[in-house]
Every structure is written in structure tokens, then in C-alpha cells.
Motif scaffolding. Sequence first.
Motif, PDB file in Angstrom:
ATOM      1  N   GLY A 164       0.758  -1.245   0.000  1.00 45.88           N
ATOM      2  CA  GLY A 164       0.000   0.000   0.000  1.00 45.88           C
ATOM      3  C   GLY A 164       0.785   1.288   0.000  1.00 45.88           C
ATOM      4  O   GLY A 164       0.201   2.369  -0.049  1.00 45.88           O
ATOM      5  N   GLY A 165       2.119   1.226   0.096  1.00 46.47           N
ATOM      6  CA  GLY A 165       2.877   2.468  -0.042  1.00 46.47           C
ATOM      7  C   GLY A 165       3.464   3.037   1.219  1.00 46.47           C
ATOM      8  O   GLY A 165       3.490   4.264   1.407  1.00 46.47           O
ATOM      9  N   GLN A 166       3.968   2.177   2.119  1.00 42.88           N
ATOM     10  CA  GLN A 166       4.697   2.687   3.288  1.00 42.88           C
ATOM     11  C   GLN A 166       6.124   3.050   2.867  1.00 42.88           C
ATOM     12  O   GLN A 166       6.663   2.487   1.923  1.00 42.88           O
ATOM     13  N   GLU A 167       6.757   3.958   3.599  1.00 38.29           N
ATOM     14  CA  GLU A 167       8.141   4.297   3.313  1.00 38.29           C
ATOM     15  C   GLU A 167       9.053   3.156   3.746  1.00 38.29           C
ATOM     16  O   GLU A 167       8.776   2.448   4.722  1.00 38.29           O
ATOM     17  N   SER A 168      10.145   2.979   3.038  1.00 38.76           N
ATOM     18  CA  SER A 168      11.154   1.993   3.419  1.00 38.76           C
ATOM     19  C   SER A 168      12.452   2.725   3.729  1.00 38.76           C
ATOM     20  O   SER A 168      12.550   3.939   3.532  1.00 38.76           O
ATOM     21  N   GLY A 169      13.441   1.966   4.185  1.00 38.02           N
ATOM     22  CA  GLY A 169      14.743   2.576   4.432  1.00 38.02           C
ATOM     23  C   GLY A 169      15.365   3.143   3.172  1.00 38.02           C
ATOM     24  O   GLY A 169      16.235   4.011   3.223  1.00 38.02           O
ATOM     25  N   MET A 170      14.922   2.673   2.011  1.00 41.71           N
ATOM     26  CA  MET A 170      15.492   3.120   0.742  1.00 41.71           C
ATOM     27  C   MET A 170      14.671   4.241   0.104  1.00 41.71           C
ATOM     28  O   MET A 170      15.015   4.727  -0.972  1.00 41.71           O
TER      29      MET A 170
END
Length: 300
Positions: A164-170
Motif C-alpha cells: 500500500g505504499g509505506q516508506e522503506s529505508g530506501m
Amino acid sequence: MSLDYVKFSNGFEKFMPKEYRDMVEHGPFGKKVTVSQMGSFKEVLEEHPMCAGCAMTLFIRLAMIAFPNPEDTITVGTAGCGRLAISQAAIPFVYGNYGDQNGVASGLSRGLRLRFGDKPKDVVVMAGDGGTADIGFQQVLHSWFRKERFTTIMLDNEVYGNTGGQESGMTNRGAVLKMAPLGKKFEKMDMLQMAKVAGCAYVATVVPNNPRRVESVIKKAVLIAREVGSTYIQAYTSCNIEYAIPTDKVMEDAKTVENDRYQFTEYVSDEAKQYLTERYGYKEFLAKPTAPAAAIPGKA
């Protein structure tokens, strides 16, 4: 996991599905095909459930064509978009729990060396940025410190696109996503530098709009991993859904991002250079001849 396994047993050819016969007769197994021949042979990955215009799918197709010995390769993955395509290719795929792909690959790689000795049986991890830099980070880093002999490829779409579009470390700092409406507050993780510090023998960044370059880095990474040590490739594979990139602009976006912040980089350790030169004849790593010293006027 062997060219012999994909051939027909005597008398059974007529009973095999057409798709399988096409793969055996016209596939890349046992041949040295290149990405420039794409479309002229039966691919190992054809139909898949990925989104229209997905750059990750193109990269995975190119990577699989580039494997030095696809008939002797096992891919390992984890949860995320990429496994939807990888798991439908005509190459054995091991699906680990979320984040344990490098632990699984470590055991698999060691076991294959015990079982088959010096025969090359390549293990290639392909996982997203969440599986590699976040949830699987511990196992990824430790596999590099242990110099496990397999290749890790990050499919970096800079988001948790599958959930669904959560932020990642990248994800880049400041990026606003559906599930990160306030924007990311921290910098993108520098996995390239961490790979070098951890001792990877080969580290590279690529984008999918340069097939020949993708082919080149995949081949080198897999060959080096056979004997020298861990290798890492970080590939920009945009999520056109979460970043609202029009389908017909995906490759244009890749080119823009490449020029802006994802330029091609390649690190090859001295040991890996020597190995590629001596074992596989890579001329680009041959020692340059030393120019003769200029004569000094008045001296014999």
C-alpha cells in the motif's frame, strides 16, 4: 538444477506440455544467449501478474537472461512484488519467510558446494528494498561479513509497493507516499557503502533501461560470487503505481533518475579483478602496460 533435468527422458517427449517442449527446444538452457537476442528464444519468464509497465519485471527478465548458467541457478526471494514474477520463471525459486532470504541462501549455497563440489551451482537472491535493507537487513549484512558466496540483488522501488505504499529505508528523504503522508524524515540508506565496508567483492548500481549494462553487471556478480565472495547489485526498479508514473513514462523516469541520482557505479575488489581476468578473460581488468620512460636530453 541441471541441464539434464530439463531434458526429456526417452519416450516421454510426446507427453510433455507444449510450453515445456518449447522451453527445452528453444529456451536459453545450455546456450549462451544475450539480452540483445531477447525475443528470439523461449524466455525463462513470460506471463506474470505484475502491474502494467512495471520496471522491476523488465529488470528481472534481463537478469535471468544474463545468468551465466540459468540451468544451474537457484533464485531465493521473500515477500514483495518481485517474487510474483520470479516464482513463475523456469528457474528453481526458494521463497523464504520475510527477511530471511540471505540466511536461506547461505545454507543453500553451502549445501550445493558440498553436494556438487566444484561444479558451479549459482545462488542468486532477488528481494525488494524492504526485504533487503529493512526487515532482512541483519541477515543480509551478516552474510556479507561471512563472505557467503552468492549474489544479492536489491530490487529497489523505494517503497513498500506490495502493501500500500509505506516508506522503506530506501525511500528518499522528503518523499510523500500514500501511507507516509507527512513525508520521510530520514535519508535513504547507503547500502552500497555498507556492502563495501562489509567486504563484498563486487558492488554495482544499475537501472533497467540499459540492458547491456544490466547483463554485464549480473554476469560479473554471479561469476565472482562463485569463488571470491559476496556480491551486491542495487537496481532502480520504480513502482509506477505508488509514485504515479504513467505507464508509458516508466523508462523515461528511469533515465531521468539515472541522470539525477542513480548513476551507474561499479566497485570490483582487486582479488575479483584478478579472478575475472585469469579465469574468464575479462580484458577490461588486464594490467595496463607501463609507458617507457622518456629519454633525457644528453643522456645515452
